[in-house]
Design a protein around this motif. Structure first.
Motif, PDB file in Angstrom:
ATOM      1  N   THR A 179       0.688  -1.282   0.117  1.00 49.68           N
ATOM      2  CA  THR A 179       0.157  -0.016   0.041  1.00 49.68           C
ATOM      3  C   THR A 179       0.910   1.275   0.034  1.00 49.68           C
ATOM      4  OG1 THR A 179      -1.746  -1.112   1.195  1.00 49.68           O
ATOM      5  CG2 THR A 179      -1.950   1.132   1.267  1.00 49.68           C
ATOM      6  N   PHE A 180       2.040   1.379   0.743  1.00 50.10           N
ATOM      7  CA  PHE A 180       2.963   2.238   0.758  1.00 50.10           C
ATOM      8  C   PHE A 180       3.565   2.591  -0.603  1.00 50.10           C
ATOM      9  CE2 PHE A 180       7.207   4.003   1.452  1.00 50.10           C
ATOM     10  CZ  PHE A 180       6.839   5.438   1.915  1.00 50.10           C
ATOM     11  N   LEU A 235      14.837   1.372   7.052  1.00 55.25           N
ATOM     12  CA  LEU A 235      13.459   0.469   7.333  1.00 55.25           C
ATOM     13  C   LEU A 235      13.743  -0.466   6.335  1.00 55.25           C
ATOM     14  CD1 LEU A 235      11.134   0.067   9.005  1.00 55.25           C
ATOM     15  CD2 LEU A 235       9.903   1.471   7.566  1.00 55.25           C
ATOM     16  N   MET A 236      13.947  -0.300   4.969  1.00 54.87           N
ATOM     17  CA  MET A 236      14.199  -1.050   3.894  1.00 54.87           C
ATOM     18  C   MET A 236      15.318  -2.201   4.146  1.00 54.87           C
ATOM     19  SD  MET A 236      16.269  -2.073   1.026  1.00 54.87           S
ATOM     20  CE  MET A 236      17.040  -0.376   0.662  1.00 54.87           C
ATOM     21  N   GLN A 282       9.478  -4.105  -1.693  1.00 56.90           N
ATOM     22  CA  GLN A 282       8.326  -3.170  -2.001  1.00 56.90           C
ATOM     23  C   GLN A 282       9.013  -1.806  -1.406  1.00 56.90           C
ATOM     24  OE1 GLN A 282       5.539  -3.868  -3.391  1.00 56.90           O
ATOM     25  NE2 GLN A 282       6.114  -5.976  -3.319  1.00 56.90           N
ATOM     26  N   LEU A 283       9.787  -1.770  -0.426  1.00 54.10           N
ATOM     27  CA  LEU A 283      10.432  -0.517  -0.106  1.00 54.10           C
ATOM     28  C   LEU A 283      11.472  -0.132  -0.837  1.00 54.10           C
ATOM     29  CD1 LEU A 283      10.548  -0.733   3.780  1.00 54.10           C
ATOM     30  CD2 LEU A 283       8.672   0.418   2.528  1.00 54.10           C
ATOM     31  N   SER A 284      12.228  -1.098  -1.364  1.00 51.61           N
ATOM     32  CA  SER A 284      13.333  -0.550  -2.464  1.00 51.61           C
ATOM     33  C   SER A 284      12.536  -0.143  -3.792  1.00 51.61           C
ATOM     34  CB  SER A 284      13.938  -1.962  -2.755  1.00 51.61           C
ATOM     35  OG  SER A 284      14.859  -1.916  -3.930  1.00 51.61           O
ATOM     36  N   ASP A 285      11.477  -0.644  -4.014  1.00 45.69           N
ATOM     37  CA  ASP A 285      10.778  -0.170  -5.206  1.00 45.69           C
ATOM     38  C   ASP A 285      10.519   1.509  -5.048  1.00 45.69           C
ATOM     39  OD1 ASP A 285      11.186  -2.394  -6.710  1.00 45.69           O
ATOM     40  OD2 ASP A 285       9.048  -3.033  -6.294  1.00 45.69           O
ATOM     41  N   ALA A 286       9.757   1.631  -3.891  1.00 47.89           N
ATOM     42  CA  ALA A 286       9.400   2.880  -3.295  1.00 47.89           C
ATOM     43  C   ALA A 286      10.751   4.026  -3.353  1.00 47.89           C
ATOM     44  CB  ALA A 286       8.767   2.949  -1.814  1.00 47.89           C
ATOM     45  N   ILE A 287      11.763   3.528  -2.773  1.00 52.50           N
ATOM     46  CA  ILE A 287      12.849   4.353  -2.779  1.00 52.50           C
ATOM     47  C   ILE A 287      13.448   4.750  -4.562  1.00 52.50           C
ATOM     48  CG2 ILE A 287      15.414   4.217  -2.480  1.00 52.50           C
ATOM     49  CD1 ILE A 287      14.991   2.786   0.223  1.00 52.50           C
ATOM     50  N   SER A 288      13.059   3.922  -5.341  1.00 49.05           N
ATOM     51  CA  SER A 288      13.452   4.106  -6.658  1.00 49.05           C
ATOM     52  C   SER A 288      12.489   5.065  -7.257  1.00 49.05           C
ATOM     53  CB  SER A 288      13.452   2.679  -7.695  1.00 49.05           C
ATOM     54  OG  SER A 288      14.391   1.831  -6.936  1.00 49.05           O
ATOM     55  N   ILE A 289      11.302   4.814  -6.814  1.00 52.79           N
ATOM     56  CA  ILE A 289      10.305   5.755  -7.492  1.00 52.79           C
ATOM     57  C   ILE A 289      10.580   7.283  -6.787  1.00 52.79           C
ATOM     58  CG2 ILE A 289       7.763   6.597  -7.323  1.00 52.79           C
ATOM     59  CD1 ILE A 289       7.408   3.321  -6.825  1.00 52.79           C
ATOM     60  N   ILE A 290      10.796   7.478  -5.460  1.00 53.93           N
ATOM     61  CA  ILE A 290      11.289   8.605  -5.011  1.00 53.93           C
ATOM     62  C   ILE A 290      12.341   9.293  -5.764  1.00 53.93           C
ATOM     63  CG2 ILE A 290      11.814   9.812  -2.881  1.00 53.93           C
ATOM     64  CD1 ILE A 290      10.158   7.724  -1.248  1.00 53.93           C
ATOM     65  N   GLY A 345      20.073  -5.726  -0.131  1.00 60.59           N
ATOM     66  CA  GLY A 345      18.903  -4.684  -0.038  1.00 60.59           C
ATOM     67  C   GLY A 345      19.505  -3.334  -0.826  1.00 60.59           C
ATOM     68  N   VAL A 346      20.953  -3.237  -0.373  1.00 57.83           N
ATOM     69  CA  VAL A 346      21.609  -1.909  -1.107  1.00 57.83           C
ATOM     70  C   VAL A 346      21.635  -2.015  -2.622  1.00 57.83           C
ATOM     71  CG1 VAL A 346      23.636  -0.396  -1.235  1.00 57.83           C
ATOM     72  CG2 VAL A 346      22.707  -1.205   0.899  1.00 57.83           C
ATOM     73  N   LEU A 347      21.998  -3.183  -3.035  1.00 58.09           N
ATOM     74  CA  LEU A 347      22.391  -3.811  -4.520  1.00 58.09           C
ATOM     75  C   LEU A 347      21.145  -3.539  -5.206  1.00 58.09           C
ATOM     76  CD1 LEU A 347      25.264  -6.137  -4.051  1.00 58.09           C
ATOM     77  CD2 LEU A 347      25.434  -3.890  -4.867  1.00 58.09           C
ATOM     78  N   ARG A 348      19.986  -4.386  -4.774  1.00 55.20           N
ATOM     79  CA  ARG A 348      18.750  -4.429  -5.242  1.00 55.20           C
ATOM     80  C   ARG A 348      18.322  -2.940  -5.518  1.00 55.20           C
ATOM     81  NH1 ARG A 348      16.141  -7.317  -1.832  1.00 55.20           N
ATOM     82  NH2 ARG A 348      16.429  -9.295  -2.781  1.00 55.20           N
TER      83      ARG A 348
END
Length: 943
Positions: free
Chosen positions: A65-66, A99-100, A110-118, A148-151
């Motif tokens: 959702t986030f 958090l990611m 999911q949070l990795s994708d959110a970071i990419s969008i931001i 996680g960093v690499l993704r």
């Protein structure tokens, strides 16, 4: 919205409800979350839920959702309110990376994708410390954190492959390299098994840093390719293990080096060719090796296409060995493929038809064949022809047992013959050494003609795909012969088979002949109409195809081709389409299927009502109950479609606007509907249809709604993205509403327009403004236009002529728009001749004779509707609901040049001598010459 336990509990309860399969529970929960997401702290509550909830399902739901919240709200759109508060943005960026990295993998993704969008919006200018924070985590030694960093880095950097070159791009890439490259290389050297090597080198020019360290990278890559560590292998035949994934990615990287960094990679290439060749000939047929083999073959394909490496492949024995040991084995139809064909048909179709088979063995082998044919077409064709004949001979010995040999032969012929391809036309350039028509007659037609459509479904699907692929290369007679055969195959039990048949028919029906008409005419297809329509609709009753987009697209295309031939069948078909619409509206999940369904409805309406406009009532009777349910349930995916179909129905009406439409009218003005960008174009068109069919009715029976109508105009005109839609609505109000009904609002309308001109003048707005004021002039006269301008501010009319009309009218585009401006300016010239007449006339002649001025200032960047982010469904235009271009002047003026000549003649007779004198001293010679031509064409003179 405060950050407290009560709000967190409420959020958790609604998240839980969004997972409920019952739409009566799920939809209200989704609506509630949508209604509160604009509140400050909402995203922080989501992050708190995904961090602290004890329920793993709720944590994942909160993460998804986030991510979706960020996807639709993070981008700041000019002229639109900021959907996320600045404090929330700051807090999100301060906490999300940590958090990611500390979340389980499912949430981390999911949070990795959110970071990419931001990051796409804010990095690097508004998020300068992002990379620094990520790089410091390399020191953790925790593989979960490092991965996680690499993704995240991969998803952040992968766009560099496709970005257009610019100074800003180079500066951003330099920042990335300066911050990330050294730590990444050190990490790679220390931890060769860490997935850091999975990050691809995505930069367009090889940086000096990597040139200096090329030996290090290539040595490690080569060693990993030849590694055989049992600890890293898996016994699972389906899932690739770490070693397979590692080697696969290195093959992909090596192919990228060969393509992008040719010169730098050249010294290392022979070692890699040898290593990858050995890898290919020693790797088994198990599914877990598919990605590895595919990437390894793609590496060879990328190398063999390059001129300075062709010496590696030109030996006849080498070509034979490649064919025998790499290409043929990897074109075989394996039991895993057969299982997918039968049990996972949707995935099989997506891979095979839509080109998502990029990672399959067959696709890679096909690409290698094409690569080899670039320099060795003759030898390769000769070698493969032998294999094809051998495969077909084996098949002929025992078809029931050896059918896979024929499958491989067809695939090999297809890859050998295909040189250039487009989705629209199939193969557009073929290998002349392959006789496609002969192969079709000898080996394809036999399968298509088989009386048992359910026997050998794979071979029948192959035969249908052959027709699809080579439709531009086969003669029309052969294509026409396949139509009834394909219609019969729509009855096949195999989902792949009847889907391919539907797709093939749809492609054939779109083919164009020499005169740009359809290659296959309605007359030629008419004998098969009943069976075609029955089989298409019945195919959707076969398990697995209830929402088959290929079948629905074929229905749409059949309607479009057959036109009035379908009219006798429409009463039955419209019931089936309506029933299907009702079913899919409960849970829309196939956007393409839904789009073609609405297109088919529009075609049914258009074709039937063209012959009999009165039948529009029967369509309304069938569709309105379903439309009412869709609107009441607020099925957001379907609402824009419903408005378009309703517009089409209303525009067909010849009688006064029906009461059923008038009952809906007030609801169309509700602000909530206009908040969704996808609703705006179809809603504007629907309101235009209301005004066209019932302007007087609205003025008489719904006069209290006129302020609401103008409120919609005011909202649209304030937006750079939607101001043209506001003008469409305003033009219809002026054209169709009784003058007295809007008299009290006219001055305020112009004040709003001038305020927008003053605050944010764009080329698009000026063009729309010019069309509107000239339409107003045509409708009410030039004197009325002058009076309303000068009532707002003295001498305003002259200023508008001088600052906007004269210098900008050349930018107006479109035949109807130019005609409106020409007639309006002519009225200004003859009804208000004292206002800059020579300059206005010069501008009008320029509008007639000069090329359109399509220049746009450098600082103007318009936002298209489709690019506007948001939860709202993007607007999808229905092609067959298209509105015919409307000319508000119509036949009253056929030739604006003649009108100008006649109007000047009339003016000159009222003031003899003045007009010729003024023109001779003020117009340039070229404009005078054009004007003289208009006068001659109109058979009038100036006196």
């Amino acid at each position: 919205m405060e950050l407290n336990d009560a709000n967190l509990q409420t959020l958790t309860e609604y998240l839980q409800k969004t997972l409920n399969p019952d739409p009566l529970v799920r939809r209200p929960a989704e609506k509630f979350l949508e209604s509160v997401e604009g509140n400050q702290n909402y995203p922080l509550l989501l992050l708190t839920a995904l961090e602290k909830s004890q329920d793993e399902v709720i944590r994942v739901c909160a993460a998804v959702t986030f991510k979706n919240y960020i996807k639709r709200n993070w981008r700041i759109v000019e002229d639109e309110p900021n959907k996320i508060s600045d404090p929330d943005r700051t807090a999100i960026k301060a906490n999300i990376v940590n958090l990611m990295l500390t979340s389980p993998e499912q949430i981390q993704k999911q949070l990795s994708d959110a970071i990419s969008i931001i990051g796409r919006e804010d990095f690097p200018q508004k998020w300068p410390d992002l990379l620094t924070e990520m790089v410091t985590r390399f020191q953790s030694g925790d593989f979960h954190i490092i991965n996680g960093v690499l993704r995240t880095a991969h998803s952040l950097f992968k766009r560099y492959r496709h970005e257009f070159k610019s100074n800003e791009l180079w500066l951003e890439i330099k920042l990335v390299l300066d911050t990330f490259a050294q730590p990444l290389t050190e990490l790679f050297k220390v931890n060769v098994f860490v997935k850091c090597c999975l990050i691809e080198m995505q930069f367009r020019d090889l940086p000096e840093f990597f040139e200096d360290n090329m030996e290090t990278w290539m040595t490690h890559f080569h060693n990993l390719l030849t590694l055989d560590n049992k600890l890293l292998q898996t016994d699972d035949e389906e899932e690739a293990g770490l070693l397979e994934l590692l080697k696969s990615q290195i093959c992909d990287n090596a192919a990228l080096y060969a393509q992008k960094y040719d010169e730098e990679f050249q010294p290392y290439l022979p070692r890699f060719v040898t290593a990858i060749w050995n890898l290919l000939v020693t790797t088994g047929q198990e599914v877990k090796y598919d990605l590895l083999v595919s990437n390894a073959i793609q590496f060879l394909a990328s190398v063999c296409e390059r001129p300075h490496y062709k010496h590696l492949f030109e030996d006849q024995n080498t070509l034979t060995s490649i064919c025998e040991k790499v290409i043929v084995p990897n074109m075989e139809f394996r039991s895993a493929d057969e299982e997918a064909f039968e049990d996972n048909s949707e995935e099989y179709i997506i891979r095979d038809l839509e080109g998502s088979d990029i990672d399959t063995r067959r696709r890679a082998a096909c690409d290698l064949v094409r690569g080899l044919c670039r320099f060795f077409e003759g030898p390769v064709t000769a070698i493969f022809s032998g294999y094809v004949n051998s495969m077909l001979t084996e098949y002929a010995k025992n078809p029931a047992v050896n059918w896979k040999h024929k499958d491989a032969a067809i695939y090999l012929v297809t890859s050998l013959a295909s040189k250039a391809q487009t989705q629209k036309h199939g193969i557009t350039q073929a290998n002349e050494l392959v006789n496609l028509s002969e192969f079709f007659v000898n080996h394809i037609l036999t399968d298509l003609r088989s009386p048992n459509v359910n026997e050998f479904p794979v071979l029948k699907a192959d035969a249908i795909k052959y027709v699809m692929t080579f439709r531009s290369q086969l003669p029309k007679e052969q294509l026409l012969e396949t139509v009834p055969l394909l219609v019969a195959h729509l009855r096949a039990e195999s989902t792949v088979q009847h889907t391919y048949a539907a797709h093939a028919l749809e492609r054939l029906f779109t083919m164009r002949g020499p005169s740009n008409s359809t290659l296959l005419s309605a007359t030629e297809i008419a004998p098969f109409t009943e069976q075609l329509l029955n089989n298409l609709f019945n195919a959707m009753a076969i398990p697995g195809s209830s929402e088959n987009e290929y079948i629905m697209k074929a229905i749409m295309r059949s309607f479009s081709l057959l036109q009035e031939t379908i009219v006798p069948y429409v009463p039955t078909l419209i019931g089936q389409l309506t029933q299907k619409l009702l079913l899919v509206s409960k849970n829309p999940s196939k956007p393409h299927f839904n789009h073609y369904l609405f297109e088919s409805l529009c075609l049914s309406i258009r074709i039937t009502c063209k012959a009999n406009p009165v039948s529009v009532g029967s369509f309304e009777e069938a569709l309105f109950p379903v439309f009412t349910e869709i609107l009441q349930s607020d099925v957001q995916e379907f609402v824009p479609y419903v408005f378009q179909v309703m517009s089409l129905l209303l525009e067909i009406h010849t009688s006064p606007i029906p009461s059923s439409y008038m009952a809906l009218f007030p609801h169309l003005l509700q602000p909530i509907l206009w908040e969704r960008t996808g609703n705006i174009p179809p809603l504007v068109r629907l309101l235009q249809a209301y005004l066209e069919k019932g302007g007087a009715t609205i003025a008489n029976s719904a006069a209290d709604k006129i302020p609401g109508l103008l409120g919609v105009f005011q909202k649209l005109i304030a937006s750079k993205a939607n101001d043209h839609q506001g003008f469409y609505l305003l033009n219809s109000i002026v054209e169709h509403m009784p003058p007295e009904s809007i008299t009290q609002y006219r001055k305020q309308i112009f004040i709003l327009l001038f305020q927008r001109l003053q605050s944010s003048k764009t080329t698009k707005f000026i063009k729309s403004f010019l069309v509107f004021i000239n339409l107003y002039c045509v409708k009410y006269g030039a004197i009325a236009l002058q009076e309303i301008f000068d009532d707002i501010q003295p001498k305003m009319f002259g200023m508008v002529l001088e600052k906007i009309v004269i210098p900008e009218v050349q930018k107006v585009s479109g035949q109807v728009e130019k005609k409106i401006c020409a007639v309006g300016i002519t009225k200004i010239l003859t009804e208000c001749p004292s206002y800059s007449a020579p300059l206005v006339l010069q501008a009008l002649i320029g509008l007639f004779e000069l090329p359109e001025d399509d220049s746009i200032p450098d600082d103007e960047h318009f936002i298209d509707i489709e690019d506007t982010p948001g939860y709202q469904t993007a607007f999808s235009q229905l092609a067959f609901a298209g509105k015919k271009e409307h000319d508000p002047i119509g036949d009253a003026v056929n030739n604006p040049k003649i009108l100008l000549a006649q109007s000047l003649h009339k003016l000159s007779t009222a003031c003899p001598g003045r007009v010729p004198s003024m023109l001779s001293t003020s117009l340039n010679a070229e404009a005078l010459q054009f004007l003289q031509g208009y006068l001659q064409a109109a058979s009038v003179q100036l006196v």
